[in-house]
Scaffold this motif. Structure first.
Motif, short mmCIF file in Angstrom:
data_model
loop_
_atom_site.label_atom_id
_atom_site.label_comp_id
_atom_site.label_asym_id
_atom_site.label_seq_id
_atom_site.Cartn_x
_atom_site.Cartn_y
_atom_site.Cartn_z
N GLN A 148 0.85 -1.18 0.00
CA GLN A 148 0.00 0.00 0.00
C GLN A 148 0.89 1.23 0.00
N ALA A 149 0.43 2.28 -0.70
CA ALA A 149 1.16 3.55 -0.70
C ALA A 149 0.57 4.43 0.40
N VAL A 150 1.43 4.95 1.25
CA VAL A 150 1.00 5.75 2.40
C VAL A 150 0.97 7.23 2.04
N GLN A 151 -0.09 7.92 2.47
CA GLN A 151 -0.25 9.34 2.21
C GLN A 151 -0.23 10.12 3.53
N THR A 152 -0.39 11.41 3.44
CA THR A 152 -0.72 12.26 4.58
C THR A 152 -2.01 12.99 4.21
N PRO A 153 -2.77 13.47 5.20
CA PRO A 153 -2.45 13.66 6.61
C PRO A 153 -2.47 12.36 7.40
N GLN A 154 -1.59 12.31 8.41
CA GLN A 154 -1.57 11.23 9.37
C GLN A 154 -1.95 11.82 10.73
N ALA A 155 -2.77 11.09 11.48
CA ALA A 155 -3.24 11.60 12.77
C ALA A 155 -2.73 10.72 13.90
N PHE A 156 -2.46 11.34 15.06
CA PHE A 156 -1.90 10.61 16.19
C PHE A 156 -2.41 11.19 17.50
N GLU A 157 -2.45 10.33 18.52
CA GLU A 157 -2.64 10.84 19.86
C GLU A 157 -1.44 11.73 20.16
N ALA A 158 -1.70 12.95 20.58
CA ALA A 158 -0.65 13.96 20.67
C ALA A 158 0.53 13.53 21.54
N GLU A 159 0.25 12.99 22.72
CA GLU A 159 1.35 12.64 23.62
C GLU A 159 2.19 11.50 23.07
N LEU A 160 1.56 10.57 22.38
CA LEU A 160 2.32 9.47 21.79
C LEU A 160 3.22 9.99 20.68
N LEU A 161 2.72 10.94 19.90
CA LEU A 161 3.55 11.51 18.83
C LEU A 161 4.74 12.26 19.42
N ARG A 162 4.50 13.01 20.48
CA ARG A 162 5.62 13.71 21.13
C ARG A 162 6.64 12.70 21.66
N MET A 163 6.14 11.62 22.25
CA MET A 163 7.03 10.59 22.79
C MET A 163 7.85 9.95 21.67
N ALA A 164 7.21 9.68 20.54
CA ALA A 164 7.91 9.04 19.42
C ALA A 164 9.02 9.93 18.88
N HIS A 165 8.83 11.24 18.99
CA HIS A 165 9.83 12.19 18.50
C HIS A 165 10.86 12.57 19.55
N ALA A 166 10.68 12.11 20.78
CA ALA A 166 11.50 12.58 21.89
C ALA A 166 12.99 12.28 21.74
N ASP A 167 13.33 11.17 21.07
CA ASP A 167 14.75 10.82 20.96
C ASP A 167 15.37 11.32 19.66
N ALA A 168 14.64 12.23 18.96
CA ALA A 168 15.16 12.86 17.73
C ALA A 168 15.49 11.85 16.65
N ALA A 169 14.71 10.78 16.58
CA ALA A 169 14.92 9.77 15.54
C ALA A 169 14.51 10.31 14.18
N GLU A 170 15.01 9.66 13.14
CA GLU A 170 14.68 10.05 11.78
C GLU A 170 13.82 8.97 11.12
N ALA A 171 12.88 9.40 10.29
CA ALA A 171 12.04 8.47 9.53
C ALA A 171 11.41 9.24 8.39
N THR A 172 10.92 8.51 7.39
CA THR A 172 10.31 9.17 6.25
C THR A 172 8.90 9.66 6.53
N ASP A 173 8.26 9.10 7.59
CA ASP A 173 6.97 9.62 8.01
C ASP A 173 6.79 9.38 9.50
N ASP A 174 5.78 10.00 10.07
CA ASP A 174 5.59 9.94 11.52
C ASP A 174 5.03 8.60 11.97
N ALA A 175 4.27 7.94 11.12
CA ALA A 175 3.74 6.62 11.47
C ALA A 175 4.88 5.65 11.77
N SER A 176 5.96 5.73 11.02
CA SER A 176 7.10 4.84 11.25
C SER A 176 7.71 5.06 12.63
#
Length: 212
Positions: A148-176
């Motif tokens: 499947q081809a993934v598009q945006t917009p992507q939606a997330f529970e805000a605190e989980l998204l902040r947590m996923a970004h907390a370690d400054a990791a890199e990815a091609t999209d936020d779902a990853s």
């Protein structure tokens, strides 16, 4: 009547457009700039919109864009999203992340991903079937029914998204990033017209979609 938790959207428009040959987010598409179209749709379904642009453009775009905040991007897409997240109030429950280069995303796609998160999903992404034949670099066709081809917009529970970004990791999209943090992301129906403008021909294709 109960008040629904607030939803904000981060629009990522900080790219240099190296593959396109220029800053594609500022190009005109059927009378409106690409970024303006993306912001206008997000504003219809969001309580606030943060737009992330190149640092040199923050002052000018703060005057021009109809947004809650305009902030400078970082050295990568993920860094730009983090800069946008920093401008989202901490009482926001759901955050959508959208690429400005997808100016034809409709409100119905936003609503589908938002509804999934409101129903308890950690995150949701729009997807469309892969229609081209795909071949592995090692040789042989790949079964496209499993892709499947993934598009945006992507939606997330805000605190989980902040947590996923907390370690400054890199990815091609936020779902990853959210999945790498151990959470499941739900796939919902995207739309074929929700194309990403990467090359000049994509701008022509977007104009054709708008003409239909």
């Amino acid at each position: 009547m109960a008040t629904r938790p607030p939803v904000w959207t981060v629009i990522v428009a900080a790219g240099s457009g190296s593959r396109f040959g220029g800053a594609k987010q500022y190009l005109e598409l059927a009378g409106s700039r690409v970024v303006d179209r993306s912001v206008a749709v997000a504003a219809q379904v969001s309580d606030g919109v943060v737009v992330v642009v190149p640092a040199s453009d923050v002052a000018a775009e703060s005057e021009r864009l109809t947004a809650s905040a305009v902030v400078a991007g970082g050295p990568s897409r993920a860094a730009s999203v983090r800069n946008g997240l920093a401008a989202v109030p901490h009482d926001v429950a759901i955050v959508c992340v959208h690429d400005a280069a997808r100016p034809l995303a409709g409100t119905e796609v936003y609503q589908r991903v938002i509804d999934e998160v409101r129903s308890g999903a950690a995150g949701a992404v729009p997807v469309v079937p892969v229609t081209d034949t795909i071949r592995s670099v090692d040789g042989g066709a790949v079964d496209r029914s499993t892709l499947q081809a993934v598009q945006t917009p992507q939606a997330f529970e805000a605190e989980l998204l902040r947590m996923a970004h907390a370690d400054a990791a890199e990815a091609t999209d936020d779902a990853s990033l959210v999945e790498a943090a151990g959470y499941s992301v739900v796939a919902v129906e995207g739309h074929p017209r929700n194309i990403k403008i990467t090359h000049p021909d994509d701008l022509a294709a977007a104009e054709a979609w708008l003409a239909t």
